[in-house]
Design a protein around this motif. Sequence first.
Motif, PDB file in Angstrom:
ATOM      1  N   GLY A   1      69.602  31.516 112.430  1.00 12.44           N
ATOM      2  CA  GLY A   1      69.429  31.291 113.866  1.00 12.44           C
ATOM      3  C   GLY A   1      69.223  32.615 114.571  1.00 12.44           C
ATOM      4  O   GLY A   1      68.749  33.594 113.961  1.00 12.44           O
ATOM      5  N   LEU A   2      69.567  32.670 115.830  1.00 13.74           N
ATOM      6  CA  LEU A   2      69.376  33.911 116.575  1.00 13.74           C
ATOM      7  C   LEU A   2      70.250  35.029 116.011  1.00 13.74           C
ATOM      8  O   LEU A   2      69.787  36.137 115.776  1.00 13.74           O
TER       9      LEU A   2
ATOM     10  N   CYS B   1      67.835  24.515 122.988  1.00 14.25           N
ATOM     11  CA  CYS B   1      67.966  23.909 124.313  1.00 14.25           C
ATOM     12  C   CYS B   1      67.194  24.752 125.318  1.00 14.25           C
ATOM     13  O   CYS B   1      65.988  24.834 125.262  1.00 14.25           O
TER      14      CYS B   1
ATOM     15  N   THR C   1      70.006  20.156 111.475  1.00 14.81           N
ATOM     16  CA  THR C   1      71.154  19.846 112.326  1.00 14.81           C
ATOM     17  C   THR C   1      70.726  18.719 113.267  1.00 14.81           C
ATOM     18  O   THR C   1      69.565  18.315 113.274  1.00 14.81           O
TER      19      THR C   1
ATOM     20  N   VAL D   1      74.525  26.815 102.273  1.00 12.53           N
ATOM     21  CA  VAL D   1      75.664  27.417 101.575  1.00 12.53           C
ATOM     22  C   VAL D   1      76.906  26.673 102.044  1.00 12.53           C
ATOM     23  O   VAL D   1      77.245  26.699 103.231  1.00 12.53           O
TER      24      VAL D   1
ATOM     25  N   GLY E   1      72.723  31.443 107.627  1.00 16.19           N
ATOM     26  CA  GLY E   1      72.250  30.932 108.915  1.00 16.19           C
ATOM     27  C   GLY E   1      71.161  31.810 109.486  1.00 16.19           C
ATOM     28  O   GLY E   1      71.376  32.988 109.759  1.00 16.19           O
TER      29      GLY E   1
ATOM     30  N   GLU F   1      69.052  29.983 104.864  1.00 19.82           N
ATOM     31  CA  GLU F   1      68.846  29.042 105.967  1.00 19.82           C
ATOM     32  C   GLU F   1      68.627  27.651 105.373  1.00 19.82           C
ATOM     33  O   GLU F   1      67.740  27.454 104.565  1.00 19.82           O
TER      34      GLU F   1
ATOM     35  N   GLU G   1      65.277  29.287 116.055  1.00 22.83           N
ATOM     36  CA  GLU G   1      64.800  28.198 116.925  1.00 22.83           C
ATOM     37  C   GLU G   1      65.783  28.022 118.079  1.00 22.83           C
ATOM     38  O   GLU G   1      66.981  27.869 117.867  1.00 22.83           O
TER      39      GLU G   1
ATOM     40  N   THR H   1      76.293  30.660 111.277  1.00 25.66           N
ATOM     41  CA  THR H   1      75.769  29.289 111.230  1.00 25.66           C
ATOM     42  C   THR H   1      75.868  28.567 112.571  1.00 25.66           C
ATOM     43  O   THR H   1      75.494  27.386 112.670  1.00 25.66           O
TER      44      THR H   1
ATOM     45  N   ALA I   1      70.301  18.994 116.348  1.00 25.36           N
ATOM     46  CA  ALA I   1      69.542  19.499 117.501  1.00 25.36           C
ATOM     47  C   ALA I   1      68.269  20.253 117.111  1.00 25.36           C
ATOM     48  O   ALA I   1      67.308  20.260 117.869  1.00 25.36           O
TER      49      ALA I   1
ATOM     50  N   ALA J   1      75.565  20.143 126.505  1.00 25.98           N
ATOM     51  CA  ALA J   1      74.487  19.338 127.077  1.00 25.98           C
ATOM     52  C   ALA J   1      73.150  19.918 126.616  1.00 25.98           C
ATOM     53  O   ALA J   1      73.066  21.080 126.260  1.00 25.98           O
ATOM     54  N   ILE J   2      72.114  19.108 126.629  1.00 25.75           N
ATOM     55  CA  ILE J   2      70.788  19.600 126.235  1.00 25.75           C
ATOM     56  C   ILE J   2      69.825  19.363 127.404  1.00 25.75           C
ATOM     57  O   ILE J   2      69.897  18.330 128.069  1.00 25.75           O
TER      58      ILE J   2
HETATM   59  C1  LIG Z   1      72.845  20.925 122.076  1.00 28.80           C
HETATM   60  C2  LIG Z   1      72.954  22.416 122.286  1.00 28.80           C
HETATM   61  C3  LIG Z   1      72.560  22.983 123.490  1.00 28.80           C
HETATM   62  C4  LIG Z   1      72.664  24.357 123.697  1.00 28.80           C
HETATM   63  N1  LIG Z   1      72.223  24.890 124.866  1.00 28.80           N
HETATM   64  C5  LIG Z   1      72.253  26.243 125.037  1.00 28.80           C
HETATM   65  C6  LIG Z   1      71.680  26.864 126.180  1.00 28.80           C
HETATM   66  O1  LIG Z   1      71.123  26.184 127.032  1.00 28.80           O
HETATM   67  N2  LIG Z   1      71.771  28.210 126.313  1.00 28.80           N
HETATM   68  C7  LIG Z   1      72.367  28.972 125.355  1.00 28.80           C
HETATM   69  O2  LIG Z   1      72.405  30.194 125.512  1.00 28.80           O
HETATM   70  N3  LIG Z   1      72.882  28.425 124.262  1.00 28.80           N
HETATM   71  C8  LIG Z   1      72.836  27.091 124.089  1.00 28.80           C
HETATM   72  N4  LIG Z   1      73.339  26.527 122.953  1.00 28.80           N
HETATM   73  C9  LIG Z   1      74.001  27.370 122.037  1.00 28.80           C
HETATM   74  C10 LIG Z   1      72.945  27.895 121.083  1.00 28.80           C
HETATM   75  O3  LIG Z   1      73.083  27.192 119.914  1.00 28.80           O
HETATM   76  C11 LIG Z   1      73.179  29.380 120.915  1.00 28.80           C
HETATM   77  O4  LIG Z   1      72.885  30.066 122.107  1.00 28.80           O
HETATM   78  C12 LIG Z   1      72.359  29.998 119.831  1.00 28.80           C
HETATM   79  O5  LIG Z   1      71.481  29.147 119.167  1.00 28.80           O
HETATM   80  C13 LIG Z   1      73.383  30.469 118.878  1.00 28.80           C
HETATM   81  O6  LIG Z   1      72.742  31.190 117.874  1.00 28.80           O
HETATM   82  P1  LIG Z   1      73.362  31.164 116.461  1.00 28.80           P
HETATM   83  O7  LIG Z   1      72.527  32.066 115.638  1.00 28.80           O
HETATM   84  O8  LIG Z   1      74.825  31.431 116.531  1.00 28.80           O
HETATM   85  O9  LIG Z   1      73.228  29.633 115.981  1.00 28.80           O
HETATM   86  P2  LIG Z   1      71.901  28.812 115.678  1.00 28.80           P
HETATM   87  O10 LIG Z   1      70.755  29.318 116.452  1.00 28.80           O
HETATM   88  O11 LIG Z   1      72.271  27.363 115.795  1.00 28.80           O
HETATM   89  O12 LIG Z   1      71.633  29.154 114.146  1.00 28.80           O
HETATM   90  C14 LIG Z   1      72.477  28.733 113.109  1.00 28.80           C
HETATM   91  C15 LIG Z   1      71.601  28.467 111.895  1.00 28.80           C
HETATM   92  O13 LIG Z   1      72.435  28.234 110.772  1.00 28.80           O
HETATM   93  C16 LIG Z   1      71.878  27.192 110.004  1.00 28.80           C
HETATM   94  N5  LIG Z   1      72.981  26.638 109.207  1.00 28.80           N
HETATM   95  C17 LIG Z   1      74.036  25.905 109.625  1.00 28.80           C
HETATM   96  N6  LIG Z   1      74.880  25.666 108.616  1.00 28.80           N
HETATM   97  C18 LIG Z   1      74.342  26.253 107.517  1.00 28.80           C
HETATM   98  C19 LIG Z   1      74.761  26.358 106.153  1.00 28.80           C
HETATM   99  N7  LIG Z   1      75.903  25.843 105.702  1.00 28.80           N
HETATM  100  N8  LIG Z   1      73.959  27.019 105.286  1.00 28.80           N
HETATM  101  C20 LIG Z   1      72.783  27.567 105.700  1.00 28.80           C
HETATM  102  N9  LIG Z   1      72.342  27.499 106.980  1.00 28.80           N
HETATM  103  C21 LIG Z   1      73.129  26.862 107.882  1.00 28.80           C
HETATM  104  C22 LIG Z   1      71.263  26.254 111.023  1.00 28.80           C
HETATM  105  O14 LIG Z   1      70.240  25.476 110.463  1.00 28.80           O
HETATM  106  C23 LIG Z   1      70.724  27.244 112.047  1.00 28.80           C
HETATM  107  O15 LIG Z   1      69.396  27.615 111.807  1.00 28.80           O
HETATM  108  C24 LIG Z   1      73.214  25.171 122.702  1.00 28.80           C
HETATM  109  C25 LIG Z   1      73.611  24.600 121.486  1.00 28.80           C
HETATM  110  C26 LIG Z   1      73.470  23.238 121.281  1.00 28.80           C
HETATM  111  C27 LIG Z   1      73.895  22.663 119.959  1.00 28.80           C
END
Ligand SMILES: Cc1cc2nc3c(=O)[nH]c(=O)nc-3n(C[C@H](O)[C@H](O)[C@H](O)COP(=O)(O)OP(=O)(O)OC[C@H]3O[C@@H](n4cnc5c(N)ncnc54)[C@H](O)[C@@H]3O)c2cc1C
Length: 306
Positions: free
Chosen positions: A15-16, A56, A43, A127, A13, A36, A53, A141, A45, A167-168
């Motif tokens: 993401g952040l 929201c 996804t 994965v 993953g 990734e 990325e 992820t 979103a 919510a978005i």
């Molecule tokens: C609709 C929505 C609205 C949101 N609004 C807010 C907000 O306003 N403020 C806030 O702080 N947070 C918000 N969030 C939560 C936000 O997702 C998190 O703050 C932040 O993105 C979490 O970071 P992360 O790295 O955990 O997940 P993400 O940034 O989602 O990164 C996860 C990554 O893993 C990848 N991935 C998933 N499964 C697999 C796999 N099996 N194999 C390889 N890659 C994979 C995805 O493509 C993605 O790039 C929101 C989430 C959603 C879904």
Amino acid sequence: MSSAQKQAVHVIGGGLAGSEAAWQIASLGVPVVLHEMRPRLSTAAHKTDGLAELVCSNSMRSDDRDTNAVGLLHEEMRRLNSLVMRAADGHQVPAGGALAVDREGFSATISQTLAVHPLIEIRREEVALPPHDWDSVIVATGPLTSPALAETIGRITGESSLAFFDAIAPIVHRDTIDMNVAWFQSRYDKAGPGGSGADYINCPMDRAQYQAFVAALVAGDKISFHDWEKSTPYFDGCLPIEVMAERGPETLRHGPMKPFGLTNPHDPQTKSYAIVQLRQDNKLGPFPASSVPSSLGSAACIATPT
Ligand SMILES: Cc1cc2nc3c(=O)[nH]c(=O)nc-3n(C[C@H](O)[C@H](O)[C@H](O)COP(=O)(O)OP(=O)(O)OC[C@H]3O[C@@H](n4cnc5c(N)ncnc54)[C@H](O)[C@@H]3O)c2cc1C
């Protein structure tokens, strides 16, 4: 042991969380493979193939390190050489006391930094089941974990109801806002670490407008839910606006649309009944609306209280 001899840590993953993890591990001289799945599989979103990325809100909430826990966390991350914080600081947009970022620039900086790091290999693949010979694995992820990996996690942990419901925030084009009605001001004129005290666009409503707005929200068409979504509880910290409106006609006015700490320069004597605050969403913001071609129109999204 040299970097080349060390076993790679696999981060699933980008993401952040995964991007920061990969950066921190590589900064300690340990090789990383960052998996990734986008753009091969996206996804519901995400819209780009960029790492970190923001799907929201572009706000990372309060940046006040002295009196706010989130601001303190920001500061701790900065002192730990955080890539996410460096990118956020480099792409900050005005948002009063909050740290808000230009989401495209933020993601691009993180993507480019990780892409050229000699100890980081980025593999664009999903994965679904980490192979047994991976010694160290971080699963990052996020809330939109791919169904196949979610199924694996469910099977390993025995958890049967992994779910995420949120919510978005909508994005409003800057050149559609009538600045003869709206005005720039931060609540209580708070400049904050990265603002000027006039960072938000405020759209006022009088009592009749507010009541009509709430009535239209409650009566309006709603997205229908899939069967599996129907019993999912809402997260009270981030409710859809129509759900807040359904909880009572005054709910919004005492929540995200509260009119306090703001004075309408077009009509300073009249108190607004409710106010929608919009936050700048990208770096095009400073242009006056009339000079921005609509294709380049800067955007604002509804602000949540910091
Ligand atoms: C609709 C929505 C609205 C949101 N609004 C807010 C907000 O306003 N403020 C806030 O702080 N947070 C918000 N969030 C939560 C936000 O997702 C998190 O703050 C932040 O993105 C979490 O970071 P992360 O790295 O955990 O997940 P993400 O940034 O989602 O990164 C996860 C990554 O893993 C990848 N991935 C998933 N499964 C697999 C796999 N099996 N194999 C390889 N890659 C994979 C995805 O493509 C993605 O790039 C929101 C989430 C959603 C879904």
